[in-house]
Design an enzyme around this catalytic site. Structure first.
Site, PDB file in Angstrom:
ATOM      1  CB  CYS A   1      -0.964  -0.010   1.181  1.00 12.69           C
ATOM      2  SG  CYS A   1      -2.219  -1.299   1.064  1.00 12.69           S
ATOM      3  CB  ALA A   2       3.992   2.328   0.140  1.00 15.43           C
TER       4      ALA A   2
END
Length: 459
Positions: free
Chosen positions: A376-377
């Site tokens: 999630c980056a």
């Protein structure tokens, strides 16, 4: 921000007891093994102390703030005392508010809904999506990934100096990367923000479980973090900091608890007098058990001696990095370089391996739980892998077969509950997989790399 390297007292630096430490899992090669939970960055196991505290309170569960009964009064006291415990844990200033939310993501979306009109937001592309994406109604400037802490400060100073028109501004920055574990220069970034008339919010989701966070010392305006990363169960979070923007904003959710007085008007409408306390943004029946579990975790970490926990974790970090360095095929991902201080979060890729395949083999053949994907980056991982922003890749396994190169990475993360044996097993597993290969066949199924069913181990 520095990391303690003080000498350890073995009598006070054993791993803290956590749930699941005796859970066994089956291996595809036969037999069972104690599960090695090395995915703390996603969700840390709950401390046994936290679970025991919650279990002791559970029979006395009651609705808060509006009940006259004994259990309601007891629960209300517990809820508000938990708020004070969290404020003390974070070093809040007397005028700060502690608002309870569902998670870091929820906290930052709450703040995004409370920023003044025409507020400019500055956020690095290196952020977790929880702090990268909430600012949809603001004028957002995305800052390129810096390669040193000093460059991070310089980049922010230039961006703030160039903003036009000069008005309200907010900087959002992580305290410790959820990909590399590297610590960011929070105090220096706060000074730069304030020098240019901006405020700053600290995403402490990965920092608070690994390192003391003091709002006053860091001079940040807000801190956000999640309970499930701080050794508490799922479903609770915190936004703590300055009250003025929160008091001036419309309630994050409209409903009971947020309203102080509601009256019908003669024209048939409704007049509402909203609370100006933290209750303004805590509509509905709050998650009392979740809030209490966060407070319990704060107390447990403090009483265990946070400096000792930090020092022990740094020993584990050194062991993992040194062990991985002995495997030439392993490339550890870093933004600031090998000498940058970091917490127990390390991401890497293995030459010749699909990251999802490697993570699946660690689980199926060694009973080790890690994370693979983009964490999630997405912009940060793609930058670290040197790939084009348009290259495929997403959170979870790519649609690539075992052995094919992937644009994802593998993340190992650990903390206060990690025993030495889990680290030793992980390093042994990495070495064996790289040198000898997997013992089982794997395939991609529903977006995940999984062992073939009924296949005999490879010879």
């Amino acid at each position: 921000m520095s990391v303690s390297t003080a000498a350890l007292d073995p009598s006070v630096c054993a791993p803290l007891p956590v749930l699941g430490q005796d859970v066994t899992v089956p291996l595809v090669t036969g037999g069972e093994v104690t599960y090695a939970a090395l995915d703390y960055a996603a969700s840390a196991p709950a401390l046994q102390r936290v679970w025991d505290d919650v279990a002791a309170y559970a029979p006395y569960y009651g609705s808060v703030h509006r009940g006259a009964g004994y259990l309601s009064q007891l629960s209300t006291d517990l809820f508000e005392n938990s708020r004070r415990t969290v404020a003390e844990f974070l070093g809040c200033r007397p005028e700060d508010q502690v608002v309870f939310t569902r998670s870091t993501t929820d906290s930052l979306n709450l703040l995004a809904a409370a920023i003044p009109a025409n507020c400019q937001v500055f956020v690095y592309e290196t952020e977790h999506h929880a702090s990268l994406l909430p600012w949809r109604d603001a004028q957002v400037t995305y800052l390129n990934a810096p390669r040193t802490p000093g460059q991070a400060v310089e980049t922010l100073e230039r961006a703030l100096a160039d903003r036009d028109p000069y008005g309200p501004a907010l900087v959002c920055v992580t305290g410790a990367s959820n990909v590399t574990g590297e610590l960011w220069p929070v105090r220096e970034l706060a000074a730069a923000a304030h020098a240019h008339g901006a405020r700053i919010v600290l995403d402490a989701a990965q920092l608070a479980p690994h390192h003391p966070v003091d709002i006053a010392e860091l001079d940040v305006d807000w801190v956000a973090f999640s309970g499930h990363k701080l050794y508490a169960p799922f479903g609770s979070g915190v936004l703590a900091g300055r009250a003025d923007w929160l008091q001036a904003a419309e309630p994050y959710l409209a409903g009971g608890g947020a309203s102080r007085k509601v009256a019908r008007r003669a024209d048939g409408g409704v007049d509402v007098d909203w609370h100006t306390t933290a209750a303004r943004h805590e509509a509905g029946s709050p998650n009392v058990i979740g809030v209490y579990s966060i407070a319990s975790a704060c107390k447990a970490l403090t009483e265990a001696g946070f400096d000792n926990l930090v020092a022990r974790e740094q020993e584990l970090v050194s062991r993992v990095r040194e062990g991985l360095a002995e495997v030439p095929e392993v490339q550890v991902l870093s933004l600031f370089g090998d000498d940058a201080p970091r917490v127990g979060v390390i991401s890497f890729v293995v030459r010749g391996w699909n990251s999802s395949h490697f993570a699946a083999a660690l689980s199926a053949e060694y009973g080790i739980g890690v994370r693979d994907g983009l964490f999630c980056a997405h912009p940060l991982v793609r930058t670290l892998l040197g790939s084009d922003p348009q290259d495929p890749g997403e959170c979870g396994a790519p649609e690539a077969e075992p052995g094919e190169r992937s644009l994802n990475a593998i993340r190992v993360s650990f903390g206060a509950g990690t025993p030495d044996e889990h680290i030793d097993r992980f390093l042994r597993a990495v070495t064996e997989l790289v040198r000898e290969g997997a013992q089982w066949k794997y395939h991609t199924e529903d977006g995940r790399c999984v062992p073939d069913r009924g296949e005999a181990p490879q010879v």
